[in-house]
Write a protein that holds these residues in place. Structure first.
Motif, PDB file in Angstrom:
ATOM      1  N   THR A  15     -32.434  15.442 -20.808  1.00  0.00           N
ATOM      2  CA  THR A  15     -31.379  14.461 -21.093  1.00  0.00           C
ATOM      3  C   THR A  15     -30.750  14.667 -22.474  1.00  0.00           C
ATOM      4  OG1 THR A  15     -33.020  12.867 -21.910  1.00  0.00           O
ATOM      5  CG2 THR A  15     -32.406  12.725 -19.584  1.00  0.00           C
ATOM      6  N   VAL A  16     -30.931  15.834 -23.056  1.00  0.00           N
ATOM      7  CA  VAL A  16     -30.311  16.128 -24.349  1.00  0.00           C
ATOM      8  C   VAL A  16     -28.787  16.044 -24.222  1.00  0.00           C
ATOM      9  CG1 VAL A  16     -29.942  17.897 -26.112  1.00  0.00           C
ATOM     10  CG2 VAL A  16     -32.215  17.593 -25.104  1.00  0.00           C
ATOM     11  N   GLY A  17     -28.151  15.255 -25.066  1.00  0.00           N
ATOM     12  CA  GLY A  17     -26.691  15.136 -25.036  1.00  0.00           C
ATOM     13  C   GLY A  17     -26.147  14.432 -23.816  1.00  0.00           C
ATOM     14  N   GLN A  18     -26.972  13.664 -23.134  1.00  0.00           N
ATOM     15  CA  GLN A  18     -26.535  13.029 -21.884  1.00  0.00           C
ATOM     16  C   GLN A  18     -25.530  11.911 -22.137  1.00  0.00           C
ATOM     17  OE1 GLN A  18     -29.359  12.512 -18.735  1.00  0.00           O
ATOM     18  NE2 GLN A  18     -28.701  10.425 -18.330  1.00  0.00           N
ATOM     19  N   MET A  19     -24.540  11.837 -21.254  1.00  0.00           N
ATOM     20  CA  MET A  19     -23.587  10.727 -21.270  1.00  0.00           C
ATOM     21  C   MET A  19     -24.199   9.596 -20.437  1.00  0.00           C
ATOM     22  SD  MET A  19     -19.975  12.706 -20.773  1.00  0.00           S
ATOM     23  CE  MET A  19     -18.989  13.090 -22.210  1.00  0.00           C
ATOM     24  N   SER A  20     -24.773   8.615 -21.116  1.00  0.00           N
ATOM     25  CA  SER A  20     -25.502   7.562 -20.414  1.00  0.00           C
ATOM     26  C   SER A  20     -24.591   6.650 -19.619  1.00  0.00           C
ATOM     27  CB  SER A  20     -26.287   6.716 -21.425  1.00  0.00           C
ATOM     28  OG  SER A  20     -27.167   7.515 -22.168  1.00  0.00           O
ATOM     29  N   CYS A  21     -23.348   6.507 -20.067  1.00  0.00           N
ATOM     30  CA  CYS A  21     -22.443   5.563 -19.416  1.00  0.00           C
ATOM     31  C   CYS A  21     -21.209   6.304 -18.913  1.00  0.00           C
ATOM     32  CB  CYS A  21     -22.094   4.445 -20.393  1.00  0.00           C
ATOM     33  SG  CYS A  21     -21.335   2.993 -19.609  1.00  0.00           S
ATOM     34  N   ASN A  22     -20.051   6.091 -19.538  1.00  0.00           N
ATOM     35  CA  ASN A  22     -18.823   6.660 -18.990  1.00  0.00           C
ATOM     36  C   ASN A  22     -18.724   8.169 -19.230  1.00  0.00           C
ATOM     37  OD1 ASN A  22     -18.345   5.950 -21.821  1.00  0.00           O
ATOM     38  ND2 ASN A  22     -16.285   6.691 -21.451  1.00  0.00           N
ATOM     39  N   PRO A  23     -18.097   8.888 -18.304  1.00  0.00           N
ATOM     40  CA  PRO A  23     -17.981  10.347 -18.443  1.00  0.00           C
ATOM     41  C   PRO A  23     -16.737  10.740 -19.224  1.00  0.00           C
ATOM     42  CG  PRO A  23     -17.154   9.680 -16.311  1.00  0.00           C
ATOM     43  CD  PRO A  23     -17.578   8.417 -17.011  1.00  0.00           C
ATOM     44  N   ALA A  24     -16.601  10.234 -20.446  1.00  0.00           N
ATOM     45  CA  ALA A  24     -15.387  10.511 -21.213  1.00  0.00           C
ATOM     46  C   ALA A  24     -15.698  10.564 -22.698  1.00  0.00           C
ATOM     47  CB  ALA A  24     -14.318   9.444 -20.948  1.00  0.00           C
ATOM     48  N   ILE A  25     -14.878  11.309 -23.415  1.00  0.00           N
ATOM     49  CA  ILE A  25     -14.958  11.406 -24.870  1.00  0.00           C
ATOM     50  C   ILE A  25     -13.598  11.040 -25.434  1.00  0.00           C
ATOM     51  CG2 ILE A  25     -15.186  13.007 -26.822  1.00  0.00           C
ATOM     52  CD1 ILE A  25     -17.855  12.425 -25.533  1.00  0.00           C
TER      53      ILE A  25
END
Length: 637
Positions: free
Chosen positions: A60-70
């Motif tokens: 889970t390194v660097g995982q997007m826990s919620c929305n798939p956006a930056i």
């Protein structure tokens, strides 16, 4: 066993009690490998510190826990600033983005904010690969159970000003399995995992993210060391199976035709873009939610902590905006090789049966299959007024905090704090003074100053309105503002330095061509100031300008068109700088100012402002309070 690195220590003292069977020695230890932890570890390692990044799950390194956006409004500016300082996030989203949009294009350049949808798994893998490839950095799967400290000595206090008020100093961490990692600096980036509880309706389970557990030992260690802990909550929406959605009944939302990259190292975005779609709730959905509010944890009393005001649950929207008959839902794909769809705008902790029923009432989603149900998470955080501006704790020397543990929300805010904490952890143990950008230099400066000076009573999110000097702090000029400083700090690569220097040279050449050129007998740079005149019009009369890189051309255009406003704002910055130059010692004794109000004395002592400018920004502090402190400082000097 690892050897002590050659990186300068301020004197690592070994514990004299039970010695573990397994012992590892580092300069900097980072706990947690989310967006804050990865940036912190990479920054410390880039400065030469031997760094360990410890996480309970390497997958889970660097995982997007919620929305798939930056990115997004103001958040996009933070990402570009992190990139300008050599961080990971900008390059990662450029390499793995599936849709790019520049928000607020119809407004002035200070409001332009990049945002991109990410292929979540690809993004996570990209960050993990960058961490694994970073020299001076070891990635380890470990569960940290305790923080190890020793009392501060007189030698520590004389070596560092910020150690004079600390009762302890960090010396390492104990992990599960009878092992200890020793270091002079430890950075906590624990996200939502401190004593976390997940809620879906009446159902509760321990964990900071679906499918993962919680961390209890660190909260206990912080309390033992005298830290104040509070509770926040955040939420996440359901995810749907794309094959069960009727897209013909939804509004399509494509990406930009000219996608703009986040990283100053990326020349262009060439990958395929996927569309998003928009759906809408309706009165039937709202009636269903109202009828089930007694089963919603936020309204049943099951949760009593504060959530993010600007990212409310669908329950909150229905209650707070009772006059609205519909709310937009953004259906965002999570990647090229998954059918999972993130439904932005319908975060919820309602029971499963209510979530199922909600989608049956939304046009286009009547047959949608839920792949993951929405839930809320309650977790511990440390009010950030317990930190110095460089994100080191006041109570424990060498212990740094970054990310949601400081009460923030969002990947971008976490990444920015992580970079600052990692940079300063490495600088501190090397005997160098800490570095923090000011409010005039960066949104990162606004973020940190807001947190440590005013604190936050709800999950903190960055907005352009928080920045007084947002005309100067644009997303397009983040490299011009910060890359030279990043170079001095040792954060950036040779490639970035050379690319930046080439851009600066092109801007200079463009300004010279504009000054020398003529349009209808008027100097080209003067003619360009007219609102209706575009860059293309100028190029017709000064064709040499067409050889400029598009980014350099944009900078020339903005500099000239907004010169009057920029100069006016720079005058305000100069005034603020004069206040900032009046430093206040970290150990300043406010009790000696007998005429100071009790409220002001208490707030000054708690926040410990390091300049008159910071002192002035403390809530409830008056000009008279500032005048008393200034008079005392001048008398003392």
């Amino acid at each position: 066993m690892y050897r002590l690195s050659a990186f300068t220590h301020l004197g690592l003292h070994l514990l004299t009690h039970h010695q573990p069977q397994n012992r590892y020695d580092y300069d900097v230890i980072v706990i947690g490998a989310g967006h804050a932890g990865t940036e912190a570890a990479a920054a410390a390692a880039r400065l030469g510190a031997k760094t360990a990044l410890l996480t309970t799950n390497l997958d889970t390194v660097g995982q997007m826990s919620c929305n798939p956006a930056i990115g997004g409004v103001a958040k996009g500016q933070i990402v570009r600033e992190v990139d300008a300082l050599g961080g990971l996030m900008g390059e990662a989203i450029d390499a793995t983005g599936i849709q790019f949009r520049m928000l607020n294009r119809r407004k002035g350049p200070a409001m332009h904010s990049p945002r991109a949808q990410a292929d979540k798994k690809a993004y996570q893998n990209h960050i993990k690969w960058q961490i694994e490839s970073q020299s001076n950095l070891d990635l380890r799967q470990e569960t940290v159970e305790d923080l190890l400290t020793e009392p501060i000595t007189e030698a520590d206090q004389s070596a560092r000003e910020h150690a004079q008020l600390a009762g302890h100093k960090i010396v390492g961490v104990r992990v599960r399995g009878d092992a200890v990692y020793y270091a002079s600096a430890v950075i906590l980036t624990t996200g939502t995992f401190l004593q976390a509880i997940m809620h879906t309706g009446e159902a509760q389970s321990a964990g900071g993210r679906a499918g993962e557990g919680t961390t209890t030992g660190i909260s206990g260690a912080l309390k033992r060391l005298g830290f104040q802990l509070e509770r926040f909550k955040t939420g996440t929406p359901p995810r749907l199976n794309a094959r069960t959605i009727d897209y013909s009944r939804l509004e399509i939302q494509p990406g930009d035709e000219d996608p703009q990259p986040f990283s100053f190292l990326t020349d262009a975005i060439t990958t395929e873009q996927l569309p998003c779609h928009i759906a809408h709730t309706n009165e039937a959905v709202h009636d269903l939610i109202r009828a089930n509010l007694s089963r919603a944890p936020m309204y049943s009393g099951q949760i009593d902590s504060r959530g993010p005001r600007y990212c409310p649950s669908i329950e909150d929207k229905v209650v707070r905006f009772a006059d609205k008959t519909s709310h937009q839902l953004f259906l965002e794909p999570e990647g090229f090789q998954t059918h999972e769809i993130y439904v932005n705008g319908i975060s919820t902790s309602l029971p499963r049966d209510v979530q199922d029923a909600m989608f049956r009432l939304i046009p286009g989603l009547e047959k949608a299959s839920i792949m993951r149900y929405g839930y809320a998470v309650e977790y511990d955080y440390c009010p950030p007024t317990q930190l110095w501006p460089h994100l080191e704790s006041k109570a424990v020397c060498g212990l740094f905090f970054a990310g949601q543990i400081n009460g923030t929300t969002g990947y971008e805010e976490a990444a920015g704090q992580g970079l600052i904490a990692g940079l300063n952890a490495a600088r501190t143990i090397a005997g160098r003074s800490p570095w923090v950008p000011s409010r005039q230099d960066a949104y990162l400066g606004v973020l940190v100053d807001d947190l440590v000076t005013a604190g936050t009573d709800e999950p903190y999110r960055m907005f352009t309105s928080r920045a007084e000097y947002r005309l100067l702090l644009r997303q397009d000029n983040a490299d011009r503002r910060l890359t030279p400083q990043g170079d001095e700090l040792g954060l950036i690569s040779t490639l970035r330095r050379e690319k930046f220097q080439d851009k600066v040279a092109q801007i200079q050449r463009g300004r010279e061509l504009l000054h020398q050129g003529r349009v209808q007998g008027t100097p080209a740079d003067v003619y360009l100031r007219r609102p209706e005149v575009t860059w293309d019009v100028i190029c017709e009369s000064v064709p040499e300008l067409q050889s400029l890189d598009s980014n350099a051309a944009e900078q020339c255009c903005i500099d000239i068109k907004y010169a009057g406003y920029i100069d006016r704002q720079q005058l305000d910055v100069d005034k603020q700088n004069r206040l900032s130059e009046k430093r206040i010692p970290a150990s300043f004794n406010y009790d000696r100012i007998v005429t100071l109000r009790n409220e002001a004395r208490e707030k000054f002592t708690r926040v410990r402002p390091l300049s008159l400018a910071q002192a002035k920004r403390i809530s409830g502090i008056t000009p008279a309070d500032i005048a008393l402190v200034l008079a005392h400082l001048e008398r003392k000097s």
